[in-house]
Design an enzyme around this catalytic site. Sequence first.
Site, PDB file in Angstrom:
ATOM      1  N   ASP A 108       0.725  -1.121   0.028  1.00  0.00           N
ATOM      2  CA  ASP A 108       0.024  -0.035  -0.104  1.00  0.00           C
ATOM      3  C   ASP A 108       0.902   1.260   0.024  1.00  0.00           C
ATOM      4  O   ASP A 108       1.618   1.573   0.881  1.00  0.00           O
ATOM      5  CB  ASP A 108      -1.071   0.003   1.154  1.00  0.00           C
ATOM      6  CG  ASP A 108      -1.959   0.893   1.300  1.00  0.00           C
ATOM      7  OD1 ASP A 108      -1.786   2.016   0.313  1.00  0.00           O
ATOM      8  OD2 ASP A 108      -2.793   1.275   2.377  1.00  0.00           O
ATOM      9  N   ASP A 131      -6.874   5.198  -9.555  1.00  0.00           N
ATOM     10  CA  ASP A 131      -8.469   4.569  -9.607  1.00  0.00           C
ATOM     11  C   ASP A 131      -9.439   5.681  -9.350  1.00  0.00           C
ATOM     12  O   ASP A 131      -9.451   6.393  -8.534  1.00  0.00           O
ATOM     13  CB  ASP A 131      -8.488   3.486  -8.690  1.00  0.00           C
ATOM     14  CG  ASP A 131      -7.821   2.211  -9.185  1.00  0.00           C
ATOM     15  OD1 ASP A 131      -7.956   1.775 -10.044  1.00  0.00           O
ATOM     16  OD2 ASP A 131      -6.578   1.886  -8.299  1.00  0.00           O
ATOM     17  N   LYS A 135     -18.404   6.344  -8.491  1.00  0.00           N
ATOM     18  CA  LYS A 135     -19.472   6.381  -7.794  1.00  0.00           C
ATOM     19  C   LYS A 135     -19.337   7.163  -6.593  1.00  0.00           C
ATOM     20  O   LYS A 135     -18.494   7.212  -5.692  1.00  0.00           O
ATOM     21  CB  LYS A 135     -19.879   5.025  -7.388  1.00  0.00           C
ATOM     22  CG  LYS A 135     -20.343   4.294  -8.563  1.00  0.00           C
ATOM     23  CD  LYS A 135     -21.030   3.100  -8.063  1.00  0.00           C
ATOM     24  CE  LYS A 135     -21.363   2.158  -9.063  1.00  0.00           C
ATOM     25  NZ  LYS A 135     -21.492   0.778  -8.666  1.00  0.00           N
ATOM     26  N   ASP A 167      -8.061  10.784 -16.186  1.00  0.00           N
ATOM     27  CA  ASP A 167      -9.239  11.086 -17.446  1.00  0.00           C
ATOM     28  C   ASP A 167     -10.441  11.374 -16.909  1.00  0.00           C
ATOM     29  O   ASP A 167     -11.556  11.050 -17.621  1.00  0.00           O
ATOM     30  CB  ASP A 167      -9.067   9.877 -18.458  1.00  0.00           C
ATOM     31  CG  ASP A 167      -9.532   8.532 -17.764  1.00  0.00           C
ATOM     32  OD1 ASP A 167      -9.256   8.141 -16.589  1.00  0.00           O
ATOM     33  OD2 ASP A 167     -10.078   7.600 -18.385  1.00  0.00           O
ATOM     34  N   THR A 202      -0.379   5.366 -20.939  1.00  0.00           N
ATOM     35  CA  THR A 202      -0.165   4.040 -20.310  1.00  0.00           C
ATOM     36  C   THR A 202      -1.495   3.205 -20.497  1.00  0.00           C
ATOM     37  O   THR A 202      -2.317   3.762 -21.320  1.00  0.00           O
ATOM     38  CB  THR A 202      -0.335   4.287 -18.924  1.00  0.00           C
ATOM     39  OG1 THR A 202      -1.417   5.024 -18.456  1.00  0.00           O
ATOM     40  CG2 THR A 202       0.925   5.132 -18.224  1.00  0.00           C
ATOM     41  N   LYS A 203      -1.472   1.853 -20.230  1.00  0.00           N
ATOM     42  CA  LYS A 203      -2.715   1.154 -20.353  1.00  0.00           C
ATOM     43  C   LYS A 203      -4.037   1.618 -20.148  1.00  0.00           C
ATOM     44  O   LYS A 203      -4.888   1.670 -20.821  1.00  0.00           O
ATOM     45  CB  LYS A 203      -2.394  -0.410 -19.621  1.00  0.00           C
ATOM     46  CG  LYS A 203      -3.633  -1.155 -19.698  1.00  0.00           C
ATOM     47  CD  LYS A 203      -3.151  -2.613 -18.935  1.00  0.00           C
ATOM     48  CE  LYS A 203      -4.502  -3.249 -19.105  1.00  0.00           C
ATOM     49  NZ  LYS A 203      -4.665  -4.193 -17.997  1.00  0.00           N
ATOM     50  N   PHE A 204      -4.111   2.543 -18.883  1.00  0.00           N
ATOM     51  CA  PHE A 204      -5.184   2.955 -18.434  1.00  0.00           C
ATOM     52  C   PHE A 204      -5.522   4.383 -19.087  1.00  0.00           C
ATOM     53  O   PHE A 204      -6.735   4.649 -19.337  1.00  0.00           O
ATOM     54  CB  PHE A 204      -5.168   3.008 -16.898  1.00  0.00           C
ATOM     55  CG  PHE A 204      -5.679   1.971 -16.313  1.00  0.00           C
ATOM     56  CD1 PHE A 204      -6.948   1.856 -15.915  1.00  0.00           C
ATOM     57  CD2 PHE A 204      -4.880   0.942 -15.832  1.00  0.00           C
ATOM     58  CE1 PHE A 204      -7.337   0.689 -15.336  1.00  0.00           C
ATOM     59  CE2 PHE A 204      -5.313  -0.280 -15.437  1.00  0.00           C
ATOM     60  CZ  PHE A 204      -6.504  -0.384 -14.914  1.00  0.00           C
ATOM     61  N   GLU A 205      -4.522   4.972 -19.528  1.00  0.00           N
ATOM     62  CA  GLU A 205      -4.733   6.241 -20.478  1.00  0.00           C
ATOM     63  C   GLU A 205      -5.417   5.752 -21.735  1.00  0.00           C
ATOM     64  O   GLU A 205      -6.424   6.527 -22.092  1.00  0.00           O
ATOM     65  CB  GLU A 205      -3.427   7.011 -20.717  1.00  0.00           C
ATOM     66  CG  GLU A 205      -3.685   8.104 -21.584  1.00  0.00           C
ATOM     67  CD  GLU A 205      -2.729   9.116 -21.652  1.00  0.00           C
ATOM     68  OE1 GLU A 205      -1.379   8.661 -21.133  1.00  0.00           O
ATOM     69  OE2 GLU A 205      -2.767  10.013 -22.246  1.00  0.00           O
TER      70      GLU A 205
HETATM   71  C1  LIG Z   1      -6.200   2.701 -12.607  1.00  0.00           C
HETATM   72  S1  LIG Z   1      -4.832   1.853 -12.395  1.00  0.00           S
HETATM   73  C2  LIG Z   1      -3.732   2.835 -13.325  1.00  0.00           C
HETATM   74  C3  LIG Z   1      -2.359   2.142 -13.480  1.00  0.00           C
HETATM   75  C4  LIG Z   1      -1.064   2.950 -14.363  1.00  0.00           C
HETATM   76  N1  LIG Z   1      -0.509   3.997 -13.590  1.00  0.00           N
HETATM   77  C5  LIG Z   1      -1.764   3.238 -15.598  1.00  0.00           C
HETATM   78  O1  LIG Z   1      -1.694   4.430 -16.101  1.00  0.00           O
HETATM   79  O2  LIG Z   1      -1.937   2.414 -16.421  1.00  0.00           O
HETATM   80  C6  LIG Z   1      -4.408   2.261 -10.758  1.00  0.00           C
HETATM   81  C7  LIG Z   1      -3.476   1.376 -10.144  1.00  0.00           C
HETATM   82  O3  LIG Z   1      -3.106   1.772  -8.835  1.00  0.00           O
HETATM   83  C8  LIG Z   1      -2.846   0.668  -7.790  1.00  0.00           C
HETATM   84  N2  LIG Z   1      -3.220   1.320  -6.432  1.00  0.00           N
HETATM   85  C9  LIG Z   1      -4.128   1.927  -6.072  1.00  0.00           C
HETATM   86  N3  LIG Z   1      -4.205   2.123  -4.747  1.00  0.00           N
HETATM   87  C10 LIG Z   1      -3.017   1.874  -4.484  1.00  0.00           C
HETATM   88  C11 LIG Z   1      -1.984   2.120  -3.268  1.00  0.00           C
HETATM   89  N4  LIG Z   1      -2.698   2.458  -2.064  1.00  0.00           N
HETATM   90  N5  LIG Z   1      -0.806   1.386  -3.160  1.00  0.00           N
HETATM   91  C12 LIG Z   1      -0.439   0.692  -4.382  1.00  0.00           C
HETATM   92  N6  LIG Z   1      -1.075   0.874  -5.431  1.00  0.00           N
HETATM   93  C13 LIG Z   1      -2.264   1.257  -5.503  1.00  0.00           C
HETATM   94  C14 LIG Z   1      -3.780  -0.198  -8.445  1.00  0.00           C
HETATM   95  O4  LIG Z   1      -3.692  -1.648  -8.067  1.00  0.00           O
HETATM   96  C15 LIG Z   1      -4.009  -0.130  -9.946  1.00  0.00           C
HETATM   97  O5  LIG Z   1      -3.026  -0.664 -10.587  1.00  0.00           O
END
Ligand SMILES: C[S@@+](CC[C@H](N)C(=O)[O-])C[C@H]1O[C@@H](n2cnc3c(N)ncnc32)[C@H](O)[C@@H]1O
Length: 223
Positions: A108, A131, A135, A167, A202-205
């Site tokens: 974390d 993330d 909601k 985004d 990135t993948k999520f972008e």
């Molecule tokens: C929406 S993804 C984006 C991933 C990447 N940065 C991208 O742009 O493709 C968010 C990532 O943050 C990680 N994450 C969320 N909260 C976290 C935390 N407190 N510590 C470590 N990782 C975390 C999640 O597991 C997830 O893989």
Amino acid sequence: MENRRTIKSYVLRSGRFTQKQKEAYDNYSQDFCIDYQENLLSFKETFQNENEVILDIGFGMGDSVREISQAMPDKNFIGIEVHKPGVGALAFDLKDLNIKNAKIISYDAVEVVKNMIPDSSVGGFHIFFPDPWQKKKHNKRRLLNEEFIEILAGKLKVGGYIYVATDWADYAEQVLDLLSANKKLKNSTAGFAQRAPWRPITKFEKKGLTKNHNIYDIWFTKV
Ligand SMILES: C[S@@+](CC[C@H](N)C(=O)[O-])C[C@H]1O[C@@H](n2cnc3c(N)ncnc32)[C@H](O)[C@@H]1O
């Protein structure tokens, strides 16, 4: 305060590893991963140099750490991610591409930053596509809240930066307001920033772009 800390910004999905990720996770973790500990980390011991350290929080599959660490060999990178297949994916790339200036902490990020990172020591934080917890009832899970931003600001060196990309328009506005309200930080421009030329898609972008979402870049520096 105690209550806030029990609300996590992630849900641990029962990680579907590909075979490549699993093998990399099993075989290369000891080369690249730093165990979580409640002691301050020595960057100098970790990287065997005194280069500036950048933290990438929630690196997902590791695209940003892989690309930026290669583009900036004179900086060190620590990627923090709880999703184990992503840790495997990045460990594979670090090994495969012989990248020496990047390490991983799989834990974390709130605890890692708070307990392992010395105050006034970090050159920059990259927080790309956190993330969105879109909601209303889930908004409280968002990683970037007032408390965590205060912790990040305390860990930055003067002149160090927080670079957020998202985004989700309402999260972008919220982060802009929260960062603007922090007295240790200053916006580098009025409102949203230009995309840094070195920030990879990135993948999520990509996911956001396929839904025609606007992308918001936010860059604040420590004063
Ligand atoms: C929406 S993804 C984006 C991933 C990447 N940065 C991208 O742009 O493709 C968010 C990532 O943050 C990680 N994450 C969320 N909260 C976290 C935390 N407190 N510590 C470590 N990782 C975390 C999640 O597991 C997830 O893989």
